[in-house]
Design an enzyme around this catalytic site. Structure first.
Site: not given
Lengths: 504, 45
Positions: A5, A92
């Site tokens: 990620e 995020d």
């Protein structure tokens, strides 16, 4: 089972005060609109953590808590979408993030990580095409050199039974030394880059403690976050936050491949009795990164002092023994290849690191900077060198310096453009990401929400949404559900064939 | 790996890198100092 990620650096050139949340949302929404291709609504992330027990097949449907109407507003919440390649693209912590689909091996990890770079570059173009939009630029790096850092995290599925103390004992020395090939290179020392010197790792200076749960402050070398997104009785997800975001395929491949092998040794208890622990791990992690001569000696708890390359060599020797031990299953060709590449890179680092400047990020970037210093007599604090550090990671193929090096054959690639383009659209075939991605591709209008361990369908004829858990990461593969999907022209057929007595 | 060692002994790899500098000159952002200064990020994970 593994995945990567990556939080990308984001900026609107000339506008340092822009709102990064808003810009990140523009990026994700621009790509999501294109990816949805006119579908009525796009799937939302399924935050519901309640997972019903799975049946023996790995599927067990239940009513989802939400009514279909609650999930059709595309503007609710932070941008957050699931792609046909099984990845998650979302916002995020003020950065756009690409979480790759689950893969089974380091080669696939590289491929679907590269797909993420192409997706980000495409998202930039799409966002820029919106009228009145300020152009946004994305970077696959880990720091702004002004005190902020953002991560590229690796995830590895591990057996729950493995004692966490063993993980800490063996992975900590491995992590503080693997930088010598995983480092992406950074001009600037200290979290705010106050000293103009070159170091091996983007991330090293941001680590302050040995073990902990935090990821955004007081970052630990070993992160204890443990949401397995799988059966928690059997698995843990090791969340590795020490890594740099790599542009080099070789660096990503070795990062994932060597770490997976070390984890296998830890799971098997093979390293009991061995200990490469440093006396002061955090300080040594910084020292290893700061020493581009690779001559720094780490003070080990057992009294020895070894260079990072020497520690890696001892771990690699153990890995050779482990993979060749009596009773070990025949070595798969890729594991063999990882071991060979690991050795080749350690040999190069020990003899003449410059010979690896076509393969490792920190050496490729250093060679570029040294070329400029030689030609233009630049000092280390020259703004142009700082720009090279930043622009090395620009995701645009025409502007990114890593991409320019690749174009000239000065940075080695493992995949063709066509292979990467296919991975932008298609999921890996040998994990549950296949089921997730294929459902997104085949039934985009019927997937109301999705997450790593579930898909939520809006099925004609059913009043409630139906959740299909995918708690078992090795199920939902092409071998497992390919024929089922091929024989299900619509989602109602799929649900029937899943064979569930789902409540109506 | 020091600058001085590179200056004293250019290698084949240096020649490779030198050959790409002109190309990189043409893609580098204008006004390096301002560009780098304006790259300000919020911390992430």
């Amino acid at each position: 089972m593994m995945g990567i990620e990556t939080e990308y650096g984001i900026s609107v050139p000339g506008l340092p005060n822009m709102n990064p949340m808003a810009s990140s949302s523009q990026i994700v929404n621009a790509y999501a609109r294109q990816a949805a291709q006119g579908a009525r609504a796009r799937a939302h992330w399924d935050y519901d953590l309640e997972s019903p027990l799975r049946d023996a097949r790995g599927f067990d449907m239940s009513r989802a808590d939400a009514d279909p109407s609650q999930l059709t507003d595309e503007d609710t919440g932070m941008a957050n979408v699931i792609l046909t390649n099984g990845a998650r693209l979302y916002v995020d912590h003020a950065h756009p993030e690409y979480s790759s689909p689950e893969v089974t091996n380091p080669r696939d990890a590289v491929l679907w990580d590269r797909a993420g770079v192409v997706i980000m570059a495409r998202a930039m173009e799409l966002a820029a095409a919106v009228p009145q939009a300020e152009p946004i630029v994305l970077y696959k790096n880990n720091t702004d050199n002004k005190g902020a850092s953002y991560g590229c995290h690796e995830n590895y599925l591990m057996q729950r039974a493995t004692p966490f103390a063993d993980i800490v004992r063996h992975l900590t020395p491995f992590f503080i030394t693997r930088q010598v090939f995983t480092g992406a290179g950074r001009l600037g020392v200290g979290q705010d880059g106050r000293r103009s010197a070159y170091q091996i790792s983007q991330r090293a200076d941001f680590f302050e403690v040995e073990v902990g749960l935090e990821t955004t402050l007081k970052r630990p070398i070993i992160n204890t976050r443990d949401e397995p997104h799988a059966d928690p009785e059997r698995f843990r997800r090791l969340h590795v936050i020490v890594g740099d975001a790599n542009l080099s395929d070789t660096a990503t491949y070795l990062k994932m491949g060597t770490t997976a092998i070390v984890l296998s040794m830890v799971e098997a208890g093979f390293l009991r009795g061995r200990d490469w622990s440093a006396s002061r791990s955090v300080a040594e992690m910084h020292a290893v990164s700061h020493d581009t001569t690779l001559s720094h000696r780490i003070a080990l708890a057992d009294g020895r002092s070894l260079t990072a390359v020497q520690v890696q060599q001892e771990i690699l020797d153990a890995a050779r023994d482990f993979c060749g031990r009596d009773g070990a299953s025949a070595l798969d060709p890729q594991t063999e290849h990882v071991l060979d590449e690991w050795q080749r890179v350690l040999d190069g680092l020990a003899s003449d690191p410059a010979t690896l400047s076509r393969e490792l990020d920190w050496l490729a970037k250093l060679a570029l900077m040294e070329g400029y210093m030689r030609r233009d007599a630049l000092p280390w604090d020259a703004p142009r060198l700082q720009l090279i550090d930043l622009q090395y990671s620009d995701v645009r193929p025409q502007r990114g310096l890593a991409a320019r090096l690749e174009d000239r054959g000065l940075l080695t690639r493992m995949f063709t453009d066509d292979e990467v383009a296919a991975a932008v659209l298609s999921p890996p075939e040998d994990t549950r990401a296949y089921f997730r991605g294929e459902c997104m591709r085949r039934y985009p209008e019927s997937v109301a929400a999705a997450s790593w361990d579930s898909l939520v369908f809006d099925v004609p004829g059913y009043e409630s949404l139906l959740r299909v858990p995918t708690l078992e990461p090795t199920r939902g593969t092409r071998a497992h559900v390919g024929a089922l999907l091929d024989s299900s022209p619509d989602v109602a057929t799929l649900i029937q064939r899943l064979g569930a007595d789902a409540p109506r | 790996m020091t600058v001085s060692s590179v200056e004293s002994a250019p290698t084949e790899l240096d020649a490779d890198v030198d050959s790409i500098l002109d190309e990189i000159d043409s893609v580098l952002e204008e006004n390096a100092e301002d560009f780098v200064k304006s790259f300000v990020q919020k911390g992430g994970q």
